[in-house]
Design a protein around this motif. Structure first.
Motif, PDB file in Angstrom:
ATOM      1  N   UNK A 150      38.612  40.874  76.931  1.00  0.00           N
ATOM      2  CA  UNK A 150      39.313  40.126  75.884  1.00  0.00           C
ATOM      3  C   UNK A 150      40.582  40.855  75.427  1.00  0.00           C
ATOM      4  N   UNK A 151      40.485  42.109  74.927  1.00  0.00           N
ATOM      5  CA  UNK A 151      41.723  42.783  74.496  1.00  0.00           C
ATOM      6  C   UNK A 151      42.655  43.114  75.654  1.00  0.00           C
ATOM      7  N   UNK A 152      42.082  43.325  76.868  1.00  0.00           N
ATOM      8  CA  UNK A 152      42.920  43.610  78.027  1.00  0.00           C
ATOM      9  C   UNK A 152      43.802  42.404  78.351  1.00  0.00           C
ATOM     10  N   UNK A 153      43.233  41.207  78.269  1.00  0.00           N
ATOM     11  CA  UNK A 153      44.011  39.981  78.475  1.00  0.00           C
ATOM     12  C   UNK A 153      45.100  39.852  77.416  1.00  0.00           C
ATOM     13  N   UNK A 154      44.746  40.131  76.174  1.00  0.00           N
ATOM     14  CA  UNK A 154      45.732  40.054  75.092  1.00  0.00           C
ATOM     15  C   UNK A 154      46.868  41.053  75.298  1.00  0.00           C
ATOM     16  N   UNK A 198      36.252  32.735  82.674  1.00  0.00           N
ATOM     17  CA  UNK A 198      37.452  31.912  82.471  1.00  0.00           C
ATOM     18  C   UNK A 198      37.717  31.709  80.983  1.00  0.00           C
ATOM     19  N   UNK A 199      36.653  31.474  80.230  1.00  0.00           N
ATOM     20  CA  UNK A 199      36.812  31.219  78.795  1.00  0.00           C
ATOM     21  C   UNK A 199      37.299  32.466  78.053  1.00  0.00           C
ATOM     22  N   UNK A 200      36.817  33.642  78.441  1.00  0.00           N
ATOM     23  CA  UNK A 200      37.282  34.883  77.811  1.00  0.00           C
ATOM     24  C   UNK A 200      38.791  35.021  77.978  1.00  0.00           C
ATOM     25  N   UNK A 201      39.267  34.831  79.202  1.00  0.00           N
ATOM     26  CA  UNK A 201      40.698  34.981  79.486  1.00  0.00           C
ATOM     27  C   UNK A 201      41.513  33.931  78.745  1.00  0.00           C
ATOM     28  N   UNK A 202      41.051  32.686  78.774  1.00  0.00           N
ATOM     29  CA  UNK A 202      41.779  31.588  78.128  1.00  0.00           C
ATOM     30  C   UNK A 202      41.857  31.787  76.613  1.00  0.00           C
ATOM     31  N   UNK A 235      39.711  24.475  72.802  1.00  0.00           N
ATOM     32  CA  UNK A 235      40.335  23.553  73.741  1.00  0.00           C
ATOM     33  C   UNK A 235      40.953  22.359  73.022  1.00  0.00           C
ATOM     34  N   UNK A 236      40.291  21.885  71.994  1.00  0.00           N
ATOM     35  CA  UNK A 236      40.853  20.804  71.178  1.00  0.00           C
ATOM     36  C   UNK A 236      40.146  20.815  69.828  1.00  0.00           C
ATOM     37  N   UNK A 237      40.935  21.046  68.770  1.00  0.00           N
ATOM     38  CA  UNK A 237      40.376  21.125  67.427  1.00  0.00           C
ATOM     39  C   UNK A 237      41.195  20.231  66.496  1.00  0.00           C
TER      40      UNK A 237
END
Length: 463
Positions: free
Chosen positions: A85-89, A375-379, A423-425
């Protein structure tokens, strides 16, 4: 010993990465990433994940798990989350030239820009109209709630509080849900933050009156169903507004006072609402307030792994938001509700079982399995980092600060609630649209109006 060593190494590495991403992990300089790290990941998820992996949790939810191997599998997935998670950020930040430490420090010390003089009267009129809508929405919510748990508690009727709380949250349907969720629960506290900032900046009587109305309405809507977390998060929103506007200077002495006060209030709420009186319940790591914080939020994640691996088929498109699920001609199903019905059917039958919300990768697994988790972690990490960068770079006005505070609190809460909302809120979209309109009125309406009038005059001259 191996599991603990992995946990300790991961905490150290994750702390380093999150600090690089946020610019500050100091509690005296809080921001969105700080709260995500401490609240959503470390306290609510990874500490409890360690206890479950070691088999020393002794927690009632985990005892319902049929396959013990998911203790280790769940721990491994949480470990991946803490690093990926933080690596993607960090990667996303580098792509946009984001220097977290410098930009966050600049944001904290940048002065607040209040409404432009030419827009002030119109802005107050627009804000007053929204205030009236929000206060009326709170009153409407109280009228449409058949039994208000807070009112029943004050009357001394504590026999069926658990059922009343479920009825209060699930008993409203149709358009009433949107009125409650958008205009009462979401908009009222945010408007109170704007009014609070203007009160501290201008000292005008108008803003003091409006803030009082919105503050009292916010207290009502955050406590009426006796949920314990909303009132705490609302207070934190006010504190963040004070920090971001430099009205409040945090230090360890003040933080200690806030923690002690919050602990006392939490104990009082547990005694009054749930009738917990044994001292052991408050000191035990797997019951009472401590168990609620470190185990209740993460245990359903392990139940998700167990349930969707053996008892229920993956939801796939049905696990996406209703708007997206409708495109594929399927009806949305919340994984947390399915797990509750599968693991605690007796609570559902009694009307006391709602949903088993957990860290967002639980819902991702319920929909698409292990691939969905990665996929969800990265997104989600990328989306949050983009929002964090945008908020630090937007003009620092009361309306923008309020929007920043709103997402700073709601994103960490949503991370331990599910993945679909990223994804949609519709509530987030509505809040952004409403506050974007207020921002235009606050800062740029006179520019837009002058431009439009000049265009009209030019057309008349040509005619």
């Amino acid at each position: 010993m191996l599991i603990f060593s992995i946990w300790l190494f991961t905490v150290v590495a994750s702390t380093y990465l999150f600090k690089k991403v946020s610019g500050s992990l100091s509690p005296v300089r809080p921001n969105m990433i700080t709260i995500i790290y401490y609240y959503s990941f470390l306290i609510s998820s990874y500490i409890g994940g360690l206890l479950i992996a070691l088999g020393i949790d002794d927690y009632y939810m985990i005892k319902r798990m049929d396959h013990e191997e998911y203790r280790i599998i769940g721990f491994i997935l949480l470990t991946i989350l803490m690093i990926l998670f933080p690596l993607t950020q960090l990667v996303v930040g580098r792509m946009f030239g984001f220097n977290s430490e410098k930009e966050f420090d600049r944001y904290l010390h940048e002065p607040v820009r209040t409404s432009v003089d030419k827009n002030r009267r119109l802005f107050r009129l627009a804000f007053g109209a929204l205030t009236a809508i929000s206060v009326l929405a709170v009153a409407y919510t109280m009228l449409k709630t058949s039994t208000v748990p807070l009112y029943e508690l004050l009357k001394g009727n504590t026999s069926e509080l658990a059922k009343m709380r479920i009825d209060a949250s699930r008993g409203i349907s149709g358009i009433d849900v949107y009125i409650r969720n958008i205009f009462a629960i979401a908009l009222t506290p945010v408007l109170s933050i704007i009014a609070f900032i203007y009160t501290t900046q201008s000292k005008a009587l108008y803003w003091k009156i409006v803030f009082f109305l919105l503050f009292m309405s916010s207290l009502v809507i955050t406590t009426y169903d006796l949920a314990k977390s909303p009132i705490f998060f609302y207070v934190i929103m006010l504190l963040l507004a004070g920090v971001f506007t430099q009205t409040l200077k945090l230090n360890w002495k003040k933080i200690s006072a806030f923690v002690i006060s919050g602990t006392v209030l939490l104990v009082i709420m547990y005694i009054a609402i749930q009738g917990v009186t044994e001292v052991e319940s408050f000191l035990s790591y797997n019951s009472g307030p401590i168990g609620r914080i470190i185990l209740a939020q993460i245990s359903p994640f392990f139940l998700h792994l167990d349930t969707y691996s053996h008892s229920i088929a993956f939801l796939e498109m049905k696990g996406l938001p209703s708007f997206i699920a409708g495109i594929f001609d399927v009806e949305q199903v919340r994984s947390a509700r399915m797990v509750m019905e599968n693991v605690f059917p007796e609570n559902v039958d009694k009307g006391t079982g709602g949903v088993l919300n957990t860290i967002f990768i639980g819902e991702a697994f319920g929909s698409f399995g292990y691939v969905g988790v990665i996929v969800c972690i990265i997104y989600v990490a990328a989306v949050i980092q983009l929002l964090y960068i945008a908020f630090l770079r937007l003009p620092k006005t009361p309306v923008v600060i309020a929007l920043t505070v709103y997402f700073t609190i709601n994103i960490p809460r949503t991370l331990v609630g599910g993945a679909a909302d990223f994804f949609f809120n519709p509530i987030w979209i509505m809040m952004t649209v409403v506050l974007a309109g207020l921002f235009i009125v606050e800062q740029y309406f006179h520019v837009i109006w002058t431009f439009l009038m000049s265009k009209v005059k030019r057309k008349k001259v040509k005619a």
